[in-house]
Design a protein around this motif. Structure first.
Motif, mmCIF file in Angstrom:
data_model
loop_
_atom_site.group_PDB
_atom_site.id
_atom_site.type_symbol
_atom_site.label_atom_id
_atom_site.label_comp_id
_atom_site.label_asym_id
_atom_site.label_seq_id
_atom_site.Cartn_x
_atom_site.Cartn_y
_atom_site.Cartn_z
ATOM 1 N N ASP A 1 -1.932 1.254 -6.530
ATOM 2 C CA ASP A 1 -0.856 0.297 -5.884
ATOM 3 C C ASP A 1 -0.739 -0.738 -6.867
ATOM 4 O O ASP A 1 0.634 -1.101 -6.728
ATOM 5 C CB ASP A 1 -1.558 -0.302 -4.606
ATOM 6 N N TYR A 2 -1.595 -1.411 -7.474
ATOM 7 C CA TYR A 2 -1.450 -2.570 -8.395
ATOM 8 C C TYR A 2 -0.305 -2.084 -9.484
ATOM 9 O O TYR A 2 0.464 -2.955 -9.752
ATOM 10 C CB TYR A 2 -2.520 -3.146 -8.887
ATOM 11 N N ILE A 3 -0.790 -1.022 -10.311
ATOM 12 C CA ILE A 3 0.119 -0.625 -11.238
ATOM 13 C C ILE A 3 1.701 -0.514 -10.763
ATOM 14 O O ILE A 3 2.808 -0.670 -11.425
ATOM 15 C CB ILE A 3 -0.364 0.500 -11.785
ATOM 16 N N HIS A 4 1.661 0.351 -9.529
ATOM 17 C CA HIS A 4 3.202 0.592 -9.062
ATOM 18 C C HIS A 4 3.812 -0.508 -8.766
ATOM 19 O O HIS A 4 4.946 -1.074 -8.941
ATOM 20 C CB HIS A 4 2.633 1.450 -7.782
ATOM 21 N N ARG B 1 0.825 -1.323 -0.077
ATOM 22 C CA ARG B 1 -0.148 -0.170 -0.062
ATOM 23 C C ARG B 1 0.867 1.175 0.216
ATOM 24 O O ARG B 1 1.640 1.402 0.992
ATOM 25 C CB ARG B 1 -0.766 -0.230 1.290
ATOM 26 N N GLU B 2 0.911 1.912 -0.948
ATOM 27 C CA GLU B 2 1.425 3.380 -1.129
ATOM 28 C C GLU B 2 0.732 4.513 -0.613
ATOM 29 O O GLU B 2 -0.658 4.384 -0.449
ATOM 30 C CB GLU B 2 1.798 3.431 -2.562
ATOM 31 N N THR B 3 1.294 5.653 -0.564
ATOM 32 C CA THR B 3 0.407 6.639 -0.027
ATOM 33 C C THR B 3 0.216 7.725 -1.149
ATOM 34 O O THR B 3 1.375 7.721 -2.285
ATOM 35 C CB THR B 3 1.159 7.684 0.999
ATOM 36 N N TRP B 4 -0.955 8.111 -1.586
ATOM 37 C CA TRP B 4 -1.341 8.940 -2.524
ATOM 38 C C TRP B 4 -2.143 10.200 -2.500
ATOM 39 O O TRP B 4 -2.717 10.173 -1.285
ATOM 40 C CB TRP B 4 -2.477 7.887 -3.539
ATOM 41 N N SER B 5 -1.542 11.229 -3.360
ATOM 42 C CA SER B 5 -2.089 12.664 -2.925
ATOM 43 C C SER B 5 -3.595 12.490 -3.075
ATOM 44 O O SER B 5 -4.353 13.482 -2.296
ATOM 45 C CB SER B 5 -1.660 13.573 -3.845
ATOM 46 N N PHE B 6 -4.063 11.678 -3.828
ATOM 47 C CA PHE B 6 -5.606 11.526 -4.198
ATOM 48 C C PHE B 6 -6.491 10.480 -3.196
ATOM 49 O O PHE B 6 -7.521 10.110 -3.534
ATOM 50 C CB PHE B 6 -5.925 11.156 -5.492
ATOM 51 N N TYR C 1 8.955 6.947 -11.518
ATOM 52 C CA TYR C 1 7.981 6.726 -12.853
ATOM 53 C C TYR C 1 6.817 6.007 -12.311
ATOM 54 O O TYR C 1 5.611 6.081 -12.979
ATOM 55 C CB TYR C 1 8.909 5.826 -13.829
ATOM 56 N N SER C 2 6.976 4.852 -11.640
ATOM 57 C CA SER C 2 5.773 3.945 -11.193
ATOM 58 C C SER C 2 4.901 4.702 -10.582
ATOM 59 O O SER C 2 3.522 4.305 -10.720
ATOM 60 C CB SER C 2 6.362 2.775 -10.493
ATOM 61 N N LYS C 3 5.128 5.486 -9.767
ATOM 62 C CA LYS C 3 4.152 6.319 -8.595
ATOM 63 C C LYS C 3 3.453 7.535 -9.759
ATOM 64 O O LYS C 3 2.195 7.582 -9.810
ATOM 65 C CB LYS C 3 4.687 6.935 -7.613
ATOM 66 N N ASP C 4 4.192 7.991 -10.697
ATOM 67 C CA ASP C 4 3.535 8.959 -11.388
ATOM 68 C C ASP C 4 2.660 8.345 -12.497
ATOM 69 O O ASP C 4 1.610 9.036 -12.775
ATOM 70 C CB ASP C 4 4.742 9.725 -12.284
ATOM 71 N N ILE C 5 3.086 7.526 -12.921
ATOM 72 C CA ILE C 5 2.420 6.645 -13.959
ATOM 73 C C ILE C 5 0.826 6.189 -13.232
ATOM 74 O O ILE C 5 -0.121 6.252 -14.109
ATOM 75 C CB ILE C 5 2.750 5.915 -15.152
ATOM 76 N N ALA C 6 1.223 5.638 -12.371
ATOM 77 C CA ALA C 6 -0.056 5.083 -11.516
ATOM 78 C C ALA C 6 -1.199 6.187 -11.186
ATOM 79 O O ALA C 6 -2.123 5.994 -11.370
ATOM 80 C CB ALA C 6 0.421 4.281 -10.254
#
Ligand code: HEC
Length: 274
Positions: free
Chosen positions: A175-178, A35-40, A225-230
Protein backbone atom coordinates in the motif's frame (compact mmCIF):
# COMPACT_ATOMS: atom_id res chain seq x y z
CA UNK A 1 -29.97 37.29 31.67
CA UNK A 2 -28.74 38.94 28.48
CA UNK A 3 -25.23 38.82 29.90
CA UNK A 4 -25.57 35.13 30.48
CA UNK A 5 -26.81 34.56 26.94
CA UNK A 6 -23.89 36.51 25.48
CA UNK A 7 -21.46 34.51 27.53
CA UNK A 8 -23.10 31.32 26.35
CA UNK A 9 -22.98 32.44 22.71
CA UNK A 10 -19.32 33.41 22.90
CA UNK A 11 -18.52 30.10 24.57
CA UNK A 12 -20.31 28.30 21.75
CA UNK A 13 -18.46 30.35 19.13
CA UNK A 14 -15.11 29.67 20.80
CA UNK A 15 -15.96 25.99 20.96
CA UNK A 16 -16.90 25.88 17.28
CA UNK A 17 -13.73 27.73 16.32
CA UNK A 18 -11.57 25.35 18.34
CA UNK A 19 -13.35 22.42 16.74
CA UNK A 20 -12.87 23.85 13.28
CA UNK A 21 -9.21 24.46 14.01
CA UNK A 22 -8.70 20.90 15.22
CA UNK A 23 -10.41 19.60 12.09
CA UNK A 24 -8.29 21.79 9.82
CA UNK A 25 -5.18 20.51 11.58
CA UNK A 26 -6.29 16.95 11.07
CA UNK A 27 -6.67 17.36 7.30
CA UNK A 28 -3.24 19.09 7.19
CA UNK A 29 -1.82 15.99 8.83
CA UNK A 30 -0.25 13.02 7.05
CA UNK A 31 -2.97 10.96 5.33
CA UNK A 32 -2.60 7.17 5.58
CA UNK A 33 -1.81 5.20 2.42
CA UNK A 34 -5.15 3.95 1.04
CA UNK A 35 -5.73 0.24 1.41
CA UNK A 36 -5.60 -1.56 -1.95
CA UNK A 37 -6.63 -5.10 -2.80
CA UNK A 38 -3.76 -7.49 -3.48
CA UNK A 39 -3.90 -10.99 -4.96
CA UNK A 40 -1.45 -12.09 -2.24
CA UNK A 41 -3.48 -10.65 0.64
CA UNK A 42 -5.33 -12.65 3.29
CA UNK A 43 -4.91 -16.22 4.41
CA UNK A 44 -5.32 -17.80 0.96
CA UNK A 45 -3.77 -15.11 -1.25
CA UNK A 46 -1.09 -15.99 -3.79
CA UNK A 47 1.11 -13.94 -6.09
CA UNK A 48 -0.11 -13.23 -9.60
CA UNK A 49 2.69 -14.32 -11.92
CA UNK A 50 1.73 -11.98 -14.80
CA UNK A 51 1.59 -9.03 -12.40
CA UNK A 52 5.00 -9.86 -10.91
CA UNK A 53 6.52 -10.11 -14.38
CA UNK A 54 5.15 -6.66 -15.25
CA UNK A 55 6.45 -5.36 -11.92
CA UNK A 56 9.87 -6.74 -12.72
CA UNK A 57 9.80 -4.93 -16.06
CA UNK A 58 9.05 -1.67 -14.21
CA UNK A 59 11.91 -2.34 -11.80
CA UNK A 60 14.33 -3.17 -14.59
CA UNK A 61 13.48 -0.23 -16.82
CA UNK A 62 12.91 2.48 -14.21
CA UNK A 63 13.66 1.85 -10.51
CA UNK A 64 16.95 -0.03 -11.09
CA UNK A 65 18.53 3.20 -12.39
CA UNK A 66 18.72 4.36 -8.77
CA UNK A 67 17.67 1.61 -6.34
CA UNK A 68 19.75 -1.51 -5.63
CA UNK A 69 17.84 -4.80 -5.34
CA UNK A 70 20.13 -7.23 -3.56
CA UNK A 71 18.63 -10.60 -4.46
CA UNK A 72 20.16 -13.38 -6.60
CA UNK A 73 18.95 -13.58 -10.21
CA UNK A 74 17.90 -17.18 -9.68
CA UNK A 75 15.10 -16.07 -7.31
CA UNK A 76 13.28 -15.06 -10.50
CA UNK A 77 12.89 -18.72 -11.51
CA UNK A 78 11.63 -19.86 -8.12
CA UNK A 79 8.08 -21.34 -8.39
CA UNK A 80 5.23 -19.21 -7.03
CA UNK A 81 6.84 -15.92 -8.06
CA UNK A 82 7.79 -14.36 -11.39
CA UNK A 83 8.34 -17.98 -12.41
CA UNK A 84 10.71 -17.31 -15.32
CA UNK A 85 12.36 -20.42 -16.77
CA UNK A 86 15.95 -21.21 -15.74
CA UNK A 87 17.09 -20.48 -19.30
CA UNK A 88 15.39 -17.08 -19.26
CA UNK A 89 17.16 -16.22 -15.99
CA UNK A 90 20.52 -17.38 -17.34
CA UNK A 91 20.11 -15.17 -20.39
CA UNK A 92 18.96 -12.23 -18.27
CA UNK A 93 21.86 -12.57 -15.78
CA UNK A 94 24.38 -12.64 -18.63
CA UNK A 95 23.18 -9.22 -19.82
CA UNK A 96 24.56 -7.69 -16.57
CA UNK A 97 28.21 -7.06 -15.72
CA UNK A 98 28.95 -8.11 -12.15
CA UNK A 99 32.11 -7.75 -10.07
CA UNK A 100 33.70 -11.15 -9.46
CA UNK A 101 33.87 -11.78 -5.70
CA UNK A 102 37.49 -13.05 -5.99
CA UNK A 103 40.35 -11.21 -7.75
CA UNK A 104 42.05 -12.92 -10.73
CA UNK A 105 45.57 -14.52 -10.72
CA UNK A 106 47.17 -11.11 -10.95
CA UNK A 107 45.21 -9.90 -7.93
CA UNK A 108 42.98 -7.65 -10.00
CA UNK A 109 39.29 -7.12 -9.32
CA UNK A 110 37.44 -7.80 -12.55
CA UNK A 111 33.96 -7.76 -14.03
CA UNK A 112 32.27 -10.58 -15.91
CA UNK A 113 28.78 -11.40 -17.19
CA UNK A 114 26.37 -12.41 -14.40
CA UNK A 115 25.19 -15.94 -13.63
CA UNK A 116 21.94 -16.97 -11.87
CA UNK A 117 23.83 -17.30 -8.55
CA UNK A 118 24.97 -13.64 -8.61
CA UNK A 119 23.03 -10.82 -7.03
CA UNK A 120 21.63 -8.04 -9.16
CA UNK A 121 24.47 -5.50 -9.33
CA UNK A 122 24.06 -1.96 -7.95
CA UNK A 123 22.87 0.77 -10.32
CA UNK A 124 25.75 1.65 -12.63
CA UNK A 125 25.52 5.38 -11.97
CA UNK A 126 25.73 4.97 -8.17
CA UNK A 127 28.39 2.43 -7.15
CA UNK A 128 27.70 3.12 -3.44
CA UNK A 129 25.16 4.86 -1.20
CA UNK A 130 27.44 7.88 -0.69
CA UNK A 131 27.56 8.54 -4.43
CA UNK A 132 23.76 8.35 -4.60
CA UNK A 133 23.32 10.56 -1.54
CA UNK A 134 25.67 13.14 -3.06
CA UNK A 135 23.31 13.37 -6.03
CA UNK A 136 19.90 13.20 -4.35
CA UNK A 137 20.61 14.30 -0.79
CA UNK A 138 19.57 10.84 0.38
CA UNK A 139 20.43 7.36 -0.85
CA UNK A 140 17.66 5.39 -2.58
CA UNK A 141 17.03 2.43 -0.23
CA UNK A 142 17.78 -1.15 -1.27
CA UNK A 143 14.54 -2.64 -2.57
CA UNK A 144 15.11 -6.17 -1.26
CA UNK A 145 13.25 -5.48 1.99
CA UNK A 146 11.52 -2.19 1.18
CA UNK A 147 8.03 -3.74 1.15
CA UNK A 148 8.52 -5.19 4.64
CA UNK A 149 10.40 -2.32 6.21
CA UNK A 150 7.68 0.31 5.82
CA UNK A 151 4.93 0.04 8.41
CA UNK A 152 2.62 2.67 9.80
CA UNK A 153 0.04 2.91 12.57
CA UNK A 154 -3.37 2.04 11.19
CA UNK A 155 -5.42 3.37 14.09
CA UNK A 156 -8.36 1.77 15.91
CA UNK A 157 -9.60 -0.94 15.45
CA UNK A 158 -6.93 -2.24 13.10
CA UNK A 159 -3.97 -1.94 15.44
CA UNK A 160 -5.63 -4.54 17.66
CA UNK A 161 -5.40 -7.09 14.84
CA UNK A 162 -1.96 -5.89 13.76
CA UNK A 163 -0.65 -6.75 17.23
CA UNK A 164 -1.65 -10.41 16.77
CA UNK A 165 0.69 -12.55 14.69
CA UNK A 166 -1.30 -14.44 12.07
CA UNK A 167 -4.07 -11.88 11.86
CA UNK A 168 -1.68 -9.05 11.11
CA UNK A 169 -2.33 -7.09 7.93
CA UNK A 170 0.71 -7.90 5.80
CA UNK A 171 0.19 -5.65 2.82
CA UNK A 172 1.06 -2.26 4.34
CA UNK A 173 4.35 -2.14 2.48
CA UNK A 174 2.59 -2.67 -0.86
CA UNK A 175 0.00 0.00 0.00
CA UNK A 176 2.82 2.39 0.96
CA UNK A 177 4.83 1.89 -2.25
CA UNK A 178 1.70 2.31 -4.36
CA UNK A 179 0.78 5.44 -2.38
CA UNK A 180 4.23 7.03 -2.77
CA UNK A 181 4.24 6.51 -6.55
CA UNK A 182 0.76 8.01 -6.92
CA UNK A 183 1.36 10.71 -4.26
CA UNK A 184 3.03 13.38 -6.42
CA UNK A 185 -0.08 15.53 -6.42
CA UNK A 186 1.48 19.02 -6.77
CA UNK A 187 2.63 19.29 -10.39
CA UNK A 188 4.55 22.51 -9.67
CA UNK A 189 6.61 20.82 -6.92
CA UNK A 190 8.26 17.59 -8.12
CA UNK A 191 9.46 16.72 -4.61
CA UNK A 192 6.16 17.09 -2.79
CA UNK A 193 4.55 13.79 -1.92
CA UNK A 194 1.20 13.41 -0.18
CA UNK A 195 2.16 10.15 1.55
CA UNK A 196 5.85 10.62 2.34
CA UNK A 197 6.35 11.50 6.04
CA UNK A 198 6.77 15.28 6.09
CA UNK A 199 5.84 15.45 2.38
CA UNK A 200 9.33 16.45 1.16
CA UNK A 201 10.81 13.48 -0.70
CA UNK A 202 14.32 13.29 -2.18
CA UNK A 203 13.07 11.08 -5.03
CA UNK A 204 11.83 13.05 -8.04
CA UNK A 205 8.64 11.49 -9.47
CA UNK A 206 10.12 8.37 -11.08
CA UNK A 207 7.25 7.13 -13.26
CA UNK A 208 4.12 8.41 -14.98
CA UNK A 209 1.55 7.27 -17.58
CA UNK A 210 3.24 5.63 -20.56
CA UNK A 211 6.76 5.29 -19.07
CA UNK A 212 6.94 1.52 -19.63
CA UNK A 213 5.58 -0.41 -22.64
CA UNK A 214 3.77 -3.49 -21.29
CA UNK A 215 3.70 -6.50 -23.62
CA UNK A 216 0.60 -8.27 -22.27
CA UNK A 217 -2.02 -5.66 -23.13
CA UNK A 218 -2.27 -4.19 -19.61
CA UNK A 219 -2.92 -0.44 -19.98
CA UNK A 220 0.34 1.51 -19.46
CA UNK A 221 -0.95 3.75 -16.67
CA UNK A 222 0.64 5.08 -13.49
CA UNK A 223 -2.02 3.19 -11.50
CA UNK A 224 -1.05 -0.14 -13.06
CA UNK A 225 2.70 0.49 -12.81
CA UNK A 226 2.33 1.39 -9.13
CA UNK A 227 0.35 -1.74 -8.30
CA UNK A 228 2.60 -4.05 -10.34
CA UNK A 229 5.88 -2.75 -8.89
CA UNK A 230 4.41 -2.83 -5.37
CA UNK A 231 3.40 -6.47 -5.91
CA UNK A 232 6.83 -7.30 -7.34
CA UNK A 233 8.64 -5.70 -4.40
CA UNK A 234 6.37 -7.50 -1.91
CA UNK A 235 7.37 -10.74 -3.58
CA UNK A 236 11.08 -9.76 -3.59
CA UNK A 237 10.85 -9.13 0.17
CA UNK A 238 9.12 -12.45 0.77
CA UNK A 239 9.47 -14.89 -2.13
CA UNK A 240 8.34 -17.85 0.00
CA UNK A 241 4.96 -16.41 0.97
CA UNK A 242 2.92 -18.99 -0.98
CA UNK A 243 4.85 -21.81 0.65
CA UNK A 244 4.53 -20.28 4.11
CA UNK A 245 0.76 -19.93 3.74
CA UNK A 246 0.44 -23.50 2.47
CA UNK A 247 2.38 -24.85 5.46
CA UNK A 248 0.40 -22.65 7.86
CA UNK A 249 -2.87 -23.97 6.45
CA UNK A 250 -1.63 -27.56 6.60
CA UNK A 251 -0.63 -27.09 10.24
CA UNK A 252 -4.04 -25.65 11.04
CA UNK A 253 -5.90 -28.55 9.44
CA UNK A 254 -3.63 -30.99 11.26
CA UNK A 255 -4.31 -29.35 14.62
CA UNK A 256 -8.03 -29.39 13.91
CA UNK A 257 -8.05 -33.09 13.12
CA UNK A 258 -5.84 -33.83 16.12
CA UNK A 259 -8.17 -31.87 18.41
CA UNK A 260 -11.14 -33.86 17.08
CA UNK A 261 -9.38 -37.18 17.59
CA UNK A 262 -8.36 -36.26 21.13
CA UNK A 263 -11.90 -35.24 21.92
CA UNK A 264 -13.36 -38.55 20.80
CA UNK A 265 -10.60 -40.53 22.48
CA UNK A 266 -11.28 -38.75 25.73
CA UNK A 267 -15.02 -39.50 25.40
CA UNK A 268 -14.35 -43.14 24.71
CA UNK A 269 -11.93 -43.52 27.61
CA UNK A 270 -14.38 -41.99 30.06
CA UNK A 271 -17.30 -44.00 28.70
CA UNK A 272 -15.47 -47.31 29.19
CA UNK A 273 -14.44 -46.25 32.68
CA UNK A 274 -18.05 -46.64 33.84
C1 HEC B 1 16.23 9.05 -10.08
C2 HEC B 1 16.49 8.10 -9.05
C3 HEC B 1 15.32 7.24 -8.57
C4 HEC B 1 14.51 6.43 -9.33
C5 HEC B 1 14.53 6.21 -10.83
C6 HEC B 1 13.60 5.79 -8.40
N1 HEC B 1 13.85 6.20 -7.13
FE1 HEC B 1 12.83 5.69 -5.45
N2 HEC B 1 14.01 6.87 -4.33
C7 HEC B 1 15.07 7.62 -4.79
C8 HEC B 1 15.65 8.36 -3.67
C9 HEC B 1 16.81 9.32 -3.75
C10 HEC B 1 14.90 8.01 -2.53
C11 HEC B 1 15.07 8.51 -1.08
C12 HEC B 1 13.97 9.55 -0.86
C13 HEC B 1 13.81 10.04 0.53
O1 HEC B 1 13.85 9.23 1.48
O2 HEC B 1 13.56 11.25 0.68
C14 HEC B 1 13.85 7.09 -2.98
C15 HEC B 1 12.89 6.56 -2.16
C16 HEC B 1 11.86 5.72 -2.56
C17 HEC B 1 10.79 5.26 -1.73
C18 HEC B 1 10.51 5.70 -0.30
C19 HEC B 1 11.28 4.87 0.64
C20 HEC B 1 11.12 5.28 2.07
O3 HEC B 1 12.15 5.40 2.71
O4 HEC B 1 10.00 5.46 2.56
C21 HEC B 1 10.03 4.40 -2.47
C22 HEC B 1 8.78 3.64 -2.04
C23 HEC B 1 10.63 4.35 -3.78
N3 HEC B 1 11.75 5.16 -3.81
C24 HEC B 1 10.15 3.59 -4.82
C25 HEC B 1 10.63 3.66 -6.12
C26 HEC B 1 10.10 2.88 -7.21
C27 HEC B 1 8.99 1.86 -7.09
C28 HEC B 1 10.80 3.23 -8.32
C29 HEC B 1 10.58 2.74 -9.74
C30 HEC B 1 9.27 2.93 -10.28
C31 HEC B 1 11.76 4.24 -7.93
N4 HEC B 1 11.66 4.46 -6.58
C32 HEC B 1 12.64 4.88 -8.79
C33 HEC B 1 15.50 7.70 -6.09
C34 HEC B 1 14.91 7.08 -7.17
Amino acid sequence: MIRFKTALTSAAVAFALAGGFALAQETEEQPKPPRETWSFGGMFGTYDKAQLQRGFQVYKEVCSNCHPLTIPFRTLSQPGGTDFSEDQVKTLAATYQVTNPEPNDKGEIFKRPGTPADNFPRPEAYPNDQAAAATFGKAPPDMNLLAKARKYERGFPWFVFDALPGLQYQEMGADYIHAILTGYTKPDDPQWNLYYPGHKIAMPQPISDGSVAYKDGTPPTLQNYSKDIAAFLSWAAEPNLNERKRIGLGAMIFLFVLAGLLYFTKKRVWESAH
